[in-house]
Design an enzyme around this catalytic site. Structure first.
Site, PDB file in Angstrom:
ATOM      1  N   GLY A 310       0.392   5.399   4.575  1.00 59.82           N
ATOM      2  CA  GLY A 310       1.064   6.414   3.781  1.00 59.82           C
ATOM      3  C   GLY A 310       2.535   6.080   3.619  1.00 59.82           C
ATOM      4  O   GLY A 310       2.931   4.911   3.598  1.00 59.82           O
ATOM      5  N   GLU A 311       3.357   7.113   3.488  1.00 61.74           N
ATOM      6  CA  GLU A 311       4.807   7.043   3.304  1.00 61.74           C
ATOM      7  C   GLU A 311       5.249   6.164   2.128  1.00 61.74           C
ATOM      8  O   GLU A 311       6.399   5.734   2.060  1.00 61.74           O
ATOM      9  CB  GLU A 311       5.521   6.614   4.600  1.00 61.74           C
ATOM     10  CG  GLU A 311       5.305   5.182   5.055  1.00 61.74           C
ATOM     11  CD  GLU A 311       5.910   4.867   6.427  1.00 61.74           C
ATOM     12  OE1 GLU A 311       6.518   3.796   6.572  1.00 61.74           O
ATOM     13  OE2 GLU A 311       5.768   5.707   7.353  1.00 61.74           O
ATOM     14  N   GLY A 312       4.334   5.871   1.195  1.00 60.09           N
ATOM     15  CA  GLY A 312       4.665   5.056   0.029  1.00 60.09           C
ATOM     16  C   GLY A 312       4.543   3.570   0.254  1.00 60.09           C
ATOM     17  O   GLY A 312       4.790   2.771  -0.658  1.00 60.09           O
TER      18      GLY A 312
END
Length: 342
Positions: A310-312
């Site tokens: 996640g988190e880009g």
């Protein structure tokens, strides 16, 4: 929230046709660069130009806590959200390293992290986390409006960006995203609920049961994308939805990250179907439900590296692939320039 009804900008079909024609002139067999050719021509269409580029990438990480985390759905305690926000700000997180590596600007926004005042972060909290959707609506209508406005404003601050990547952080948000996907797609929890941060099979079973009960609890209200978001979503997921909508309205291409970001994209596309034209899907994650959501969006991910952070991070990892596609399109010689008979 009248802004949500503003139209999505249309890609330039003339630029798309010109870009496809240019591809046919380059010194290579037709189609030999595979998906890179489509990526380049799509960027040209979105930018309405013949020399597409993605030099000014911007990443925004939206962070918030979830009441559902108190039901024991994650392998990590809720305090990790706040700790990771500090990690983003100090440059130690994966997305921070990738942003620096690929020369992308990075902003972290606290949309609802419990007791967070970390320096180097934009603080626009809606509340100290959502309510547990296992017991009540995750947020009030007013809180949803607030969270959406945070995402909208984040895009309006970056008019110079030629590509946007949204990331998220929030312990429990895989459970929220799974519930959202189940509600939007009408799918059973067992089809979409995975390990998230790494819970075992017992934990997965618990998440599935919680989601099924929540879907039944909120069933009378799950009649529109925004109502689904209000009852089952998170502040950071809502901000992502709004950011994606605003990108389409202002004409900024987006690279979508993994499962949670793709669920936000699904909700945004259900609000404005033509928005999907502005999305590039960075990767397919290891999270169980991601493939189902990608299929619902007719999406072709650029990468499949078994990521699930996640988190880009997956979207930023795909950024250089898109940039390479543009460089090839812009700088390869044509058969005529190279003196080669086609």
């Amino acid at each position: 929230m009248n802004w949500i009804n503003e139209p999505i900008k249309k890609p330039c079909l003339a630029s798309l046709e010109k870009a496809k024609a240019q591809q046919s002139l380059l010194t290579k067999p037709a189609g030999s660069l595979g998906y890179l050719e489509e990526l380049a021509t799509r960027v040209a269409s979105l930018q309405a130009c013949q020399k597409p580029s993605l030099d000014n990438a911007h990443i925004t990480i939206f962070a918030a806590d979830h009441g559902i985390a108190n039901e024991g759905v994650s392998a990590f305690p809720q305090t990790v959200t706040k700790a990771m926000v500090a990690n983003f700000a100090s440059g130690g997180a994966a997305v921070s390293v990738l942003a620096k590596t690929h020369n992308a600007s990075l902003e972290t926004i606290n949309v609802g992290v419990v007791d967070c005042s970390t320096a180097g972060v934009l603080h626009q909290p809606v509340a100290n986390g959502t309510a547990s959707f296992a017991q009540q609506a995750a947020m009030t209508p007013e809180q949803l409006t607030h969270a959406l406005s945070v995402g909208k404003q984040a895009i309006e601050r970056i008019p110079q960006a030629d590509v946007f990547i949204g990331g998220e952080m929030g312990i429990g948000n895989t459970t929220s995203a799974s519930a959202l996907a189940c509600a939007i797609l009408g799918s059973p929890a067992e089809q979409l609920v995975g390990a998230g941060t790494g819970v075992n099979q017992q934990g997965i079973n618990k998440k599935q049961q919680l989601i099924e009960k929540a879907l039944e609890l909120h069933k009378p209200h799950l009649n529109s994308p925004l109502s689904v978001l209000q009852h089952l979503g998170g502040f950071e997921i809502s901000a992502l939805v709004a950011a994606y909508l605003r990108c389409g309205q202002l004409g900024i291409p987006v690279i979508i990250d993994g499962f949670i970001s793709t669920v936000a994209a699904l909700i945004a596309v259900r609000i404005h179907p033509s928005l999907n034209d502005w999305f590039f899907y960075g990767h397919q994650s290891e999270e169980l439900g991601h493939q189902y959501v990608l299929n619902a969006l007719n999406a072709r991910p650029i990468l499949n590296l078994a990521m699930r952070l996640g988190e880009g991070s997956g979207a930023v990892t795909a950024l250089p692939i898109l940039r390479a596609a543009c460089e090839l399109h812009n700088n390869m010689a044509t058969f005529e320039e190279a003196g080669i008979s086609a």
